[in-house]
Design a protein around this motif. Structure first.
Motif, PDB file in Angstrom:
ATOM      1  N   PHE A  30       0.558  -1.261  -0.011  1.00  0.00           N
ATOM      2  CA  PHE A  30       0.253  -0.185   0.314  1.00  0.00           C
ATOM      3  C   PHE A  30       0.446   1.214   0.160  1.00  0.00           C
ATOM      4  CE2 PHE A  30      -3.136   3.078   2.721  1.00  0.00           C
ATOM      5  CZ  PHE A  30      -3.743   3.391   1.411  1.00  0.00           C
ATOM      6  N   ALA A  31       1.904   1.190   1.016  1.00  0.00           N
ATOM      7  CA  ALA A  31       3.158   2.668   0.971  1.00  0.00           C
ATOM      8  C   ALA A  31       3.369   2.727   0.014  1.00  0.00           C
ATOM      9  CB  ALA A  31       3.697   2.211   2.102  1.00  0.00           C
ATOM     10  N   THR A  32       3.898   1.987  -1.051  1.00  0.00           N
ATOM     11  CA  THR A  32       5.062   2.040  -2.045  1.00  0.00           C
ATOM     12  C   THR A  32       4.206   1.870  -3.142  1.00  0.00           C
ATOM     13  OG1 THR A  32       4.895  -0.360  -2.092  1.00  0.00           O
ATOM     14  CG2 THR A  32       6.774   0.398  -1.160  1.00  0.00           C
ATOM     15  N   ASP A  33       2.883   1.900  -3.019  1.00  0.00           N
ATOM     16  CA  ASP A  33       2.081   1.871  -4.351  1.00  0.00           C
ATOM     17  C   ASP A  33       1.887   3.139  -5.298  1.00  0.00           C
ATOM     18  OD1 ASP A  33       0.043   2.958  -6.779  1.00  0.00           O
ATOM     19  OD2 ASP A  33      -1.228   0.646  -5.712  1.00  0.00           O
ATOM     20  N   ALA A  34       2.872   3.150  -6.583  1.00  0.00           N
ATOM     21  CA  ALA A  34       3.021   4.407  -7.509  1.00  0.00           C
ATOM     22  C   ALA A  34       2.102   5.403  -7.356  1.00  0.00           C
ATOM     23  CB  ALA A  34       3.336   4.069  -8.396  1.00  0.00           C
ATOM     24  N   ASP A  35       0.400   5.096  -6.881  1.00  0.00           N
ATOM     25  CA  ASP A  35      -0.423   5.182  -7.315  1.00  0.00           C
ATOM     26  C   ASP A  35      -0.260   6.359  -5.876  1.00  0.00           C
ATOM     27  OD1 ASP A  35      -0.514   5.775  -9.759  1.00  0.00           O
ATOM     28  OD2 ASP A  35      -2.300   3.989  -9.481  1.00  0.00           O
ATOM     29  N   HIS A  36      -0.534   5.611  -4.886  1.00  0.00           N
ATOM     30  CA  HIS A  36      -0.774   6.443  -3.464  1.00  0.00           C
ATOM     31  C   HIS A  36      -0.573   7.955  -3.120  1.00  0.00           C
ATOM     32  CE1 HIS A  36      -0.961   5.173   1.266  1.00  0.00           C
ATOM     33  NE2 HIS A  36      -0.918   6.302   0.854  1.00  0.00           N
ATOM     34  N   TYR A  37       0.400   8.457  -3.864  1.00  0.00           N
ATOM     35  CA  TYR A  37       0.761  10.140  -3.438  1.00  0.00           C
ATOM     36  C   TYR A  37       0.765  11.105  -4.836  1.00  0.00           C
ATOM     37  CZ  TYR A  37       2.514   8.635   1.426  1.00  0.00           C
ATOM     38  OH  TYR A  37       1.486   8.176   2.882  1.00  0.00           O
ATOM     39  N   ASP A  38       0.341  10.216  -5.477  1.00  0.00           N
ATOM     40  CA  ASP A  38       0.062  11.283  -6.790  1.00  0.00           C
ATOM     41  C   ASP A  38      -1.450  11.711  -7.044  1.00  0.00           C
ATOM     42  OD1 ASP A  38      -0.065  11.935  -9.361  1.00  0.00           O
ATOM     43  OD2 ASP A  38       0.100   9.596 -10.263  1.00  0.00           O
ATOM     44  N   PHE A  39      -1.729  12.804  -7.125  1.00  0.00           N
ATOM     45  CA  PHE A  39      -2.369  13.850  -6.176  1.00  0.00           C
ATOM     46  C   PHE A  39      -3.748  14.025  -7.171  1.00  0.00           C
ATOM     47  CE2 PHE A  39      -0.072  16.337  -3.213  1.00  0.00           C
ATOM     48  CZ  PHE A  39       0.089  15.665  -2.365  1.00  0.00           C
ATOM     49  N   ARG A  40      -3.181  13.196  -8.471  1.00  0.00           N
ATOM     50  CA  ARG A  40      -3.604  13.105 -10.039  1.00  0.00           C
ATOM     51  C   ARG A  40      -4.327  12.165 -10.329  1.00  0.00           C
ATOM     52  NH1 ARG A  40       1.329  15.799 -11.700  1.00  0.00           N
ATOM     53  NH2 ARG A  40       1.694  13.853 -12.689  1.00  0.00           N
ATOM     54  N   SER A  41      -3.989  11.357  -9.320  1.00  0.00           N
ATOM     55  CA  SER A  41      -4.971   9.341  -9.360  1.00  0.00           C
ATOM     56  C   SER A  41      -5.666   9.386  -8.650  1.00  0.00           C
ATOM     57  CB  SER A  41      -3.628   8.169  -8.746  1.00  0.00           C
ATOM     58  OG  SER A  41      -4.279   7.479  -8.904  1.00  0.00           O
ATOM     59  N   LEU A  42      -6.467   8.343  -9.804  1.00  0.00           N
ATOM     60  CA  LEU A  42      -7.714   7.586  -8.892  1.00  0.00           C
ATOM     61  C   LEU A  42      -7.643   7.053  -8.152  1.00  0.00           C
ATOM     62  CD1 LEU A  42      -9.616   6.731 -11.974  1.00  0.00           C
ATOM     63  CD2 LEU A  42      -9.993   8.468 -10.405  1.00  0.00           C
ATOM     64  N   ARG A  43      -5.993   6.739  -7.486  1.00  0.00           N
ATOM     65  CA  ARG A  43      -5.943   5.745  -6.239  1.00  0.00           C
ATOM     66  C   ARG A  43      -5.512   6.611  -5.208  1.00  0.00           C
ATOM     67  NH1 ARG A  43      -5.788   0.195  -7.587  1.00  0.00           N
ATOM     68  NH2 ARG A  43      -8.492  -0.817  -7.987  1.00  0.00           N
ATOM     69  N   CYS A  44      -5.363   8.208  -5.591  1.00  0.00           N
ATOM     70  CA  CYS A  44      -4.858   8.832  -4.065  1.00  0.00           C
ATOM     71  C   CYS A  44      -4.912   9.594  -3.139  1.00  0.00           C
ATOM     72  CB  CYS A  44      -3.944  10.342  -4.827  1.00  0.00           C
ATOM     73  SG  CYS A  44      -3.625  11.523  -3.691  1.00  0.00           S
ATOM     74  N   VAL A  45      -4.961   8.783  -1.575  1.00  0.00           N
ATOM     75  CA  VAL A  45      -6.028   8.868  -0.783  1.00  0.00           C
ATOM     76  C   VAL A  45      -6.416  10.773  -0.614  1.00  0.00           C
ATOM     77  CG1 VAL A  45      -4.833   6.188   0.208  1.00  0.00           C
ATOM     78  CG2 VAL A  45      -3.603   8.985   0.946  1.00  0.00           C
TER      79      VAL A  45
END
Length: 155
Positions: free
Chosen positions: A40-55
């Motif tokens: 979960f922490a290393t998912d590339a989308d986790h901290y990508d503010f433009r991603s659908l999977r950013c928290v």
């Protein structure tokens, strides 16, 4: 938060969110995280503010099993940003803390700002900063699952 800066300054603009210090530190600690937390922490989308999977901008919907060894925390999507909800299952819970900005709000912490997952002697700690407070879970491991958005809760 130890590494994520919730009040960074970029040029003359204060109050900017900056996970870069955490992201640069993550490769050195990811091997110490349990498998689910690491994924979960290393998912590339986790901290990508433009991603659908950013928290960022998810909303805490419900906490199940608080005080037990297994817990679930469900987050509702933001219809302008996400197409799925997020369910996090925690196992081997040894600590659960809610620090509301206003004592009367309980678990109504508002939208997620950012989170940070760190190694802990019990497995990992997951701190989730929201606009109205902070939720922290210490556990043996966690499993984050993106699920079909519950359209019945949209306004």
């Amino acid at each position: 938060m130890e590494y994520v800066n919730l009040d960074a300054q970029v040029g003359d603009l204060p109050g900017t969110l900056d996970p870069s210090r955490y992201l640069s530190h993550l490769p050195s600690i990811s091997g110490d995280l349990p498998p689910g937390a690491r994924a979960f922490a290393t998912d590339a989308d986790h901290y990508d503010f433009r991603s659908l999977r950013c928290v960022k901008d998810l909303t805490l919907r419900v906490v199940r099993g608080a005080g037990g060894e297994e817990m679930e925390v469900e987050f509702q999507h933001n219809c302008w940003k996400h197409d799925q909800d997020l369910l996090i299952r925690y196992v081997g819970v040894s600590g659960f803390f809610i620090d509301p900005a206003d004592e009367g709000r309980g678990t109504d912490l508002g939208a997620v700002i950012l989170d940070e997952i760190l190694p802990h002697r019990d497995g990992c700690s997951h701190e989730i900063a929201c606009w109205e407070g902070t939720l922290t879970v210490v556990c043996r491991d966690l499993q984050a699952t993106w699920t079909e958005a519950d359209s019945s809760s949209e306004s």
